[in-house]
Write a protein that holds these residues in place. Structure first.
Motif: not given
Length: 293
Positions: A242-251, A260-266
């Motif tokens: 799961l990739l995220y941008g530090a300057d994005s609106w996304a959380s 916590k709802h994932f078993n195999t994700a980072e």
């Protein structure tokens, strides 16, 4: 390596003709492991061209245009549902005739890909979702603070306006290009021009309009229940990034509790990157992607 570019292909899903781009140049290419690229909302498959060029030496790469996007058909009633888009992805993979596949996805496409991977865990070997989890828990609470009947009434007003709105017209492709740059200041001129050229149609009067359906600006009031989404995330068995941008609106889900709802994700967060981090930090994105794959 010289890459000659993809061919445009079509398939049918729920009576709608959908488009995808196939980067295979030979039978040997088609025999390689399948990798499916899934774009985000109001985007198109050719936004993955730079990624596809880097990966097609090792994978049979295909990139789909969601319904209502790119060169795929618009739906007749203007209502776009996540479940239908999951079906479309399932239909594409089914018609490719082999699996499991690797999926790299963005935003709305990441939401769709995560649901597909949880529904058919044996069909996905590895999954990358760039900012694909949708609104954060805090944002959902804020939206639901308004009673459902009020939100439903607002949705009807917005849909009625969308029904009477023609796609915005630009006098020249340069004007559309300027709008693309305005929307994402991280883009280089080369990136923005490529995205614009493949993202517009020329109208009969010589103007240009974006290919996506204007109804995509109005989504349904509620999606499936939160508990069902959590069940779906928990059913994913493949390694997931799961990739995220530090300057994005996304959380960031590592910070808001959804991981916590994932078993195999980072989760990996990209500095100096917004919502389109695969454009904003392309070299870093490809380095992280190659290490993961």
């Amino acid at each position: 390596m010289t890459v000659s570019g993809p061919t445009s292909q079509t398939f049918f899903s729920q009576r709608i003709k959908l488009n995808y781009f196939d980067w295979a140049q030979s039978d040997a290419d088609r025999a390689k492991p399948k990798l499916v690229l899934v774009h985000g909302g109001r985007d198109h498959a050719r936004s993955w061209d730079w990624t596809a060029e880097q990966l097609c030496a090792d994978y049979h790469v295909v990139a789909m245009d969601h319904r209502g996007h790119g060169d795929s058909d618009w739906v007749s009633d203007g209502n776009y549902q996540s479940g239908d888009m999951v079906y479309d992805l399932a239909q594409l993979i089914h018609q490719l005739g082999s699996g499991p596949v690797t999926i790299v996805s963005h935003s709305m496409g990441g939401n769709v890909a995560l649901r597909y991977a949880g529904t058919f865990p044996d069909m996905v070997t590895k999954l990358v979702a760039i900012e694909g989890l949708g609104p954060s828990p805090t944002r959902r609470e804020e939206m639901r603070a308004t009673p459902y009947p009020e939100r439903m009434a607002e949705w009807i007003v917005k849909k009625r306006k969308a029904a009477g709105r023609s796609p915005r017209k630009y006098e020249s492709i340069e004007a559309a290009f300027a709008r693309m740059i305005e929307e994402n200041s991280y883009l280089t001129e080369e990136q923005a021009r490529h995205l614009t050229i493949h993202g517009v149609n020329r109208n009969e009067d010589g103007t240009y309009s974006w290919k996506f359906d204007p109804h995509l600006n109005v989504w349904g009031v509620e999606d499936v229940a939160d508990e069902f989404i959590k069940q779906t995330w928990g059913a994913i068995t493949c390694p997931t990034l799961l990739l995220y941008g530090a300057d994005s609106w996304a959380s960031n889900p590592e910070k808001d509790g959804r991981l916590k709802h994932f078993n195999t994700a980072e989760v990996i967060e990209f500095e100096q990157a917004g919502h389109w981090l695969h454009h904003d930090q392309f070299d870093k994105f490809m380095s992280v992607l190659r290490d993961f794959l």
